[in-house]
Design an enzyme around this catalytic site. Structure first.
Site, short mmCIF file in Angstrom:
data_model
loop_
_atom_site.label_atom_id
_atom_site.label_comp_id
_atom_site.label_asym_id
_atom_site.label_seq_id
_atom_site.Cartn_x
_atom_site.Cartn_y
_atom_site.Cartn_z
N ASP A 411 -6.23 -3.67 -5.88
CA ASP A 411 -6.00 -4.45 -4.67
C ASP A 411 -4.93 -3.72 -3.86
OD1 ASP A 411 -6.00 -6.66 -2.90
OD2 ASP A 411 -4.26 -7.51 -3.92
N GLU A 510 4.58 -6.72 13.79
CA GLU A 510 5.02 -7.15 15.12
C GLU A 510 6.39 -7.81 15.04
OE1 GLU A 510 2.81 -10.17 17.49
OE2 GLU A 510 2.91 -8.57 18.97
N ARG A 607 3.47 4.08 10.53
CA ARG A 607 2.49 3.47 11.44
C ARG A 607 3.06 3.54 12.85
NH1 ARG A 607 0.96 -1.74 7.75
NH2 ARG A 607 -0.14 -2.42 9.60
N THR A 687 -9.90 -4.16 -0.94
CA THR A 687 -8.99 -5.09 -0.29
C THR A 687 -9.73 -6.00 0.68
OG1 THR A 687 -7.04 -5.24 1.15
CG2 THR A 687 -8.46 -3.35 1.48
N GLY A 688 -9.18 -7.18 0.88
CA GLY A 688 -9.71 -8.09 1.89
C GLY A 688 -9.13 -7.81 3.25
N ASP A 689 -8.26 -6.83 3.36
CA ASP A 689 -7.57 -6.52 4.61
C ASP A 689 -8.46 -5.70 5.53
OD1 ASP A 689 -5.46 -6.67 6.34
OD2 ASP A 689 -3.98 -6.06 4.85
N ASN A 846 -7.67 -13.78 -5.54
CA ASN A 846 -8.83 -13.05 -5.03
C ASN A 846 -9.15 -11.84 -5.89
OD1 ASN A 846 -6.32 -12.05 -4.02
ND2 ASN A 846 -7.43 -10.73 -2.62
#
Length: 1203
Positions: A411, A510, A607, A687-689, A846
């Protein structure tokens, strides 16, 4: 579906989708309790499941039968029962049957208790979950009950910070427009918040408990399924039909955040809920060695059967010849025939040779596994002192498989990353500033209502002193605009709670930007529907928001158009670097330098984000505003027209600078992945991302590198198409490497590094429908119809194999937006098509299905709760501990178990095969060669302890060397230490030792006797036994690589116990008490005090040991296959020169990736500008007091929407 009003969700018509068979009636328990469905033949069961869950395997009544059924799946246990049954017949029995039943009972009890303890833990977990309190509408009021009491159709009231107990339709909430904020960490791994919104009609009408009690809506939707991100249905109420989708549904396992109260109608309960549909069943895991042992037991049993049969037949022929030759003894045989003798001898040999598979070996197996598990638990190098979390081996029977892992499925969020964003660096007007951690480190993740210091008492989080001083001087207009943009251009919401500001960001990165501006003196204070207020170096300024140009995945940027207090209109834009750079007014030295800086930031896997602005004239704004209003009310192509206007406004920008944010990895993740890759272990990230987030983390943790070619969905489709069409289903990995892909890009070659990045939707198409192969080319399907494989199931299997072959040929695989069930499916596919040993590691619910499916499941004690740990085989606090778990403990455990098995079999064959040779010289009568006590104690006391010490403590190299040379791990992956070949060599070695021990003694005793006239059967047996025992101990001594005090004591103890028990069982006193039991009086003392016998024993020892010494010397001299030689070779190797490889896409397009480009979803700006997320005056005009139990502040928080 009928046309619908987007605001209300109302369908103008009453057309139902015919496939919808799941009907839920609000406040009608009787209907749901009485509904039945067929499930087998004529049997029926309740259609609607209760909300109680049961993940435990056993109960009071099923534990004994089920556990015994599982245990007797082991071939060895069946074999032992068979031997015990033979011992119950007095005619052929050699030992009382209960003496064999006792050790088998101990073995079954040990394993049963272990399973029982694990299952008690599951029962406790189930009870805890099922007993959670919740408020259920009962009659006309809500009452506190348990989760297990919830039924489909019930209306449930949830409060802030509570978990959603079942899949529910959101009816209304205390938030404006009935928004509801949830955290879905247990579902998709994302800890930032998402919003769900109720239908307008339920928001307006359900205003009190009385209206809730009279609500009689009917939901018709799809049957329960495992699709986490989709839901389709309709609500019928008061003659109208309203469409429902996943944005209206609260899934079980979500956590309610920043929403005081919400109400939901239960749609799916218990095991019908989507998260439970994704939680796989508990599977009994067996190691590779376990499965091999089952097969070897079967082979040994068949060999035993054939050997006994041959010896029995030989005994029959020998008996007939003996009777014919010695007719004067016919009186002894008048009650039996040669055939009867052969029959009884067959069973006698079966029992006599049955100890070749000793029960003691399996009991010691369990003990070795247990102690090696304790070594993992006690390892201080895997102890996480920060949270006081040690490593824990929750399963004690899988340790050796830790040394054979080929694929790791990990994950992302909480496993590889900490989900903490840190503002690290920025470049402003050609100057680089280095921050050292402005973010919310060591605090809660984004979306949890973080408390920040009040703007009157600014808190500085370690910003660059140079940047801080420059901001305070306020002499650089570019720096001023840069910081002003950070404070203005965002969707963060804020609540002013007296002396504290509580920020609620759309995403962690953010928030890090807004915090950076705050720490530098530009503090975001408040927001209304059309204004935003900030403090600039202590001076309060309010900007009028004229427009918010929303983000979407195509634009990769966001802009805000504001009018400052002086009346000037300015556009502030932030977004992905390549998107911003191509919209600049000019490209001067500063812009060129910033591009170079962005490359440098990207190399550090930060990033990046570009910031730009421009001044807009009144005339230009009024014209654009008019057209913007016209586009915003269009009924068709609204999004496209708005995008064109946004594009038009976001031109001729002036670059202000760039930011660099670090998505903090867990400590040691890149180094761990590099070590694992050197150990030939491939790491896949599931991953669910979002894709961009996953790829960025891939670069950060060195899973992806700059010289890799990234294959995305379009290219994978082309490769699979080439596999199907051009290779006629006979392709292999080489085809996948060199097929259509190499035709399109001649520079591609099989040895080039590649990685795959795919989404869950694409994976679903490949593995379930094959639609990806015909998406854009209908003719392909027609061509496929002519192919050899016409059966749909066979076609599906071929597509699966093609995909797995392609994925396993790559150096890295990243699957994003995958559901828990898809994670498990990927693991299952690799196990099925590659027959590889897999490990899954995760930290949330998950990941549970994946952890259960993999051969080894590792749970991380992380932010997402303990669900993964509770279902795991091993629990760790950090991903980096995986390197020590596998490369040290796993490799050692595999080495120890393999050596233990090898030498246990060797010593058994070496000591007991002499029984077979003796049969050739005893008329095949199944007479034991050895004393009964020697047979009983040989595998328990005489030879066990040295082998046991080897299984507990053996090391070929130290832990430090194991980590320094991870290439040593390959030995376990290739099954080098124990396989059919090794077993065959061990068998031959044991047989040769037994032959030498037996026939050297037979040769010595054949024609003469010693000085003490020793030449009898008992002395011969003692000589053979002593020769075999000493040869076995010498072999073990030669092979122990890691000597400890315990190892030395074990060898000495074996010899001392042999002497002690020989003295006790062969004493004259014991013989006089029970001559039938102690039938070798003084045999060892008579034999072993004769110098001639001692020389015979010495000769046997030398003959048996010289071949082993010769083989070891030869391997040492030639350097063949020894671990130490491999280490020396590796140490002498020079680092290979790097090879320059051309990237698949132009350099820079995936080096610089924007932290913003994957932080948001479209829809934030709309929520703010419509005022849906803003509270005016503390209450809603249409909201009842029922839904607003507390006085609310002027502004609410805005979390992330659904991904």
């Amino acid at each position: 579906m009928a046309a619908q009003d987007p605001a209300s969700g109302c369908q103008h018509g009453k057309k139902k989708l015919p496939a919808f068979t799941w009907e839920v009636r609000a406040n009608d328990r009787n209907y749901h309790m009485q509904s039945k469905k067929k499930f087998a033949f004529c049997l029926t069961k309740k259609k609607y499941a209760g909300n109680a869950i049961k993940t435990a395997k056993y109960n009071v009544f099923t534990f004994l039968p089920l556990n015994l059924y599982e245990q007797f799946h082991r071939m060895a246990n069946i074999y032992f029962v068979f031997v015990i049954l033979l011992q119950t017949f007095p005619e052929i029995s050699t030992l009382p049957w209960y003496t064999l039943l006792f050790p088998l009972s101990c073995l079954l009890t040990i394993r049963g208790l272990r399973d029982l303890i694990d299952d008690i833990g599951r029962h406790q977990s189930d009870r805890k979950i099922n007993s959670r309190p919740c408020e259920i509408l009962s009659g006309k009021s809500f009452r506190w009950q348990k989760w297990r009491d919830i039924c489909v159709g019930d209306i449930v009231r949830l409060r802030k910070e509570s978990f959603v107990p079942a899949d529910m339709l959101l009816l209304c909430s205390s938030e404006p427009s009935s928004l509801c904020y949830v955290e879905t960490a247990d579902i998709d791994g994302e800890t930032n918040l998402k919003f769900r919104q109720a239908l307008l009609v339920t928001h307006q009408e359900l205003v009190s408990e009385e209206s809730m009690a009279t609500f009689d809506g009917r939901v018709t939707c799809e049957e329960p399924n495992s699709r986490m991100h989709s839901f389709t249905g309709t609500l019928e109420w008061r003659g109208e039909t309203y469409s429902l989708d996943s944005e209206r549904i609260l899934l079980r396992g979500c956590k309610l955040r920043n929403t005081d109260v919400c109400y939901g109608l239960v749609i799916y309960a218990g095991f019908d809920s989507k998260i439970m549909r994704n939680c796989g069943k508990i599977k009994r895991k067996k190691t590779k060695l376990d499965r091999l042992m089952d097969r070897l037991v079967l082979i040994i049993f068949l060999v035993l059967l054939v050997t006994s049969l041959c010896l029995a037949v030989a005994s029959g022929f020998w008996a007939r010849m003996f009777q014919e030759k010695h007719s004067y003894l016919s009186a002894f045989y008048k009650h039996t025939t040669p055939a009867q003798q052969a029959f009884f001898n067959f069973w006698g040999f079966m029992i006599l040779l049955s100890i070749i598979i000793p029960m003691s070996m399996y009991i010691m197996f369990e003990f070795i596994y247990l102690v090696n598990s304790c070594f993992i638990n006690w390892d201080l190098e895997m102890y996480y002192a920060v949270k006081d979390i040690p490593a824990k081996a929750r399963s004690t029977s899988l340790n050796d498989q830790l040394g054979q892992i080929e694929y790791i499925f990990s994950d992302k969020t909480g496993t590889l990353t900490q989900n903490i964003m840190s503002f690290k660096k920025c470049c402003i007007n050609g100057t680089i500033y280095a921050g050292t951690g402005t973010g919310h480190e060591n605090k809660q993740p984004s979306g949890l209502g973080l408390t920040r210091s009040h703007h009157g008492k600014k808190k500085l989080d370690c910003c660059d002193v140079t940047l801080l001083e420059a901001a305070r001087r306020d002499s650089d207009p570019v720096l001023r605009e840069f910081l002003r943009l950070l404070a203005l251009c965002h969707t963060v919401m804020v609540e002013d709670k007296g002396d504290q500001l509580v920020y609620q960001a759309a995403s962690p990165d953010e928030e890090a930007l807004v915090l950076a501006a705050r720490n530098l003196g530009y503090i975001f204070l408040a927001r209304t529907q059309d204004t935003i207020t900030i403090s600039e170096l202590g001076k309060r300024r309010t900007y009028k928001v004229l427009a918010m140009l929303d983000f979407n995945s195509d634009r990769k940027r966001m802009s805000v158009l504001v009018r400052d207090p002086q009346g000037t209109i300015r556009l502030y834009t932030k977004g992905a670097d390549m998107v911003i750079l191509e919209r600049l007014q000019r490209r001067g030295p500063n812009e060129t330098f910033t591009e170079m800086v962005l490359d440098r930031f990207a190399e550090e896997t930060l990033r990046t984000l570009c910031l730009a602005s421009k001044e807009v004239s009144e005339v230009e704004y009024h014209e654009w505003s008019r057209r913007h209003h016209e586009a915003s009310v269009l009924l068709q192509d609204r999004a496209q027209e708005l995008d064109k206007l946004y594009e038009e406004m976001e031109q001729n920008l002036q670059l202000l600078g760039a930011t660099a944010i670090e998505d903090k990895l867990q400590d040691g993740v890149p180094e761990t992945i590099q070590l694992l890759k050197l150990g030939n272990i491939k790491v896949w990230v599931l991953t669910g991302d979002k894709q961009e987030t996953a790829m960025n983390i891939g670069y950060a943790c060195k899973l992806l590198t700059d010289d890799m070619e990234i294959l995305e969905e379009k290219e994978i489709s082309e490769i699979l198409e080439a596999y199907w069409v051009e290779n006629n289903f006979s392709g292999s990995r080489e085809t996948l490497c060199s097929g259509r892909l190499s035709q399109q890009r001649p520079e591609a070659s099989c040895h080039k590094k590649r990685a795959i990045v795919i989404s869950g939707d694409f994976l679903d198409k490949i593995l379930h429908t094959g639609e990806v192969l015909k998406e854009k080319k209908r003719r392909l399907w027609q061509r496929l119809a002519c192919c050899r494989a016409t059966d749909s199931q066979e076609q599906g299997s071929l597509v699966e194999k093609a995909f797995v072959d392609l994925a396993t040929s790559c150096q890295a695989v990243i699957c994003c937006r995958v559901t828990p069930k898809q994670k498990a499916l990927i693991v299952q596919l690799v196990k099925k098509h590659k027959e590889a040993i897999t490990l899954a590691i995760g930290d949330g619910a998950n990941d549970v299905n994946m952890i259960k499916t993999a051969d080894i499941g590792v749970g991380i004690s992380g932010l997402e709760g303990m669900q993964a740990v509770q279902c795991s085989d091993y629990a760790l606090a950090q991903f980096s501990y995986l390197q020590r778990l596998l490369l040290v403990h796993g490799r050692w455990a595999y080495l120890r178990i393999c050596k233990f098995l090898r030498y246990f079999f060797y010593k058994t064959f070496a000591g007991l095969m002499a029984q077979v040779w003796f049969a050739f010289h005893s008329g095949f009568t199944a007479q034991p060669l050895y004393e009964g006590w020697f047979l009983a104690l040989y595998n328990i006391f005489y030879t066990t302890y040295p082998v046991l010490s080897m299984g507990l403590l053996e090391q070929d190299v130290s832990a430090k060397k194991s980590l320094e040379f991870p290439e040593l791990y390959v030995i376990g992956q290739q099954d080098e230490l124990f396989n059919y070949r090794v077993f065959g060599v061990t068998l031959l070695h044991g047989v040769s030792t037994s032959l030498a021990s037996f026939y050297i003694a037979l040769w010595a005793f054949e024609d003469r006797v010693g000085s003490k006239a020793v030449g009898d059967y008992e002395s011969f047996a003692v000589t053979v036994a002593t020769s075999a025992l000493l040869s076995v101990l010498a072999e073990i001594i030669l092979d122990i690589k890691f000597w400890t005090v315990l190892s030395f004591l074990m060898v000495i103890a074996s010899l001392l116990l042999f002497c002690l028990f020989s003295f006790l069982t062969q004493s004259i006193n014991a013989f006089s008490i029970a001559p039938a039991v102690f039938c070798f009086p003084d045999a060892s003392r008579n034999a072993l005090t004769d110098p001639y016998v001692l020389l015979v024993v010495l000769l046997s020892l030398v003959v048996n040991t010289i071949p082993s010494l010769a083989v070891r010397s030869y391997r040492t001299i030639t350097g063949k296959n020894t671990v130490q030689q491999k280490i020396r070779l590796k140490a002498r190797q020079e680092p290979e020169p790097s090879v320059e490889l051309r990237a698949h896409v132009p350099r820079g397009s995936f080096h610089r990736r924007s932290s913003y480009a994957f932080s948001h979803q479209e829809g934030y700006a709309g929520l703010i500008t419509r005022g849906d997320s803003l509270r005016a005056g503390g209450t809603r005009s249409a909201a009842p007091r029922l839904l607003c139990p507390e006085t609310t502040p002027a502004l609410s928080s805005l979390p992330s929407p659904s991904a």
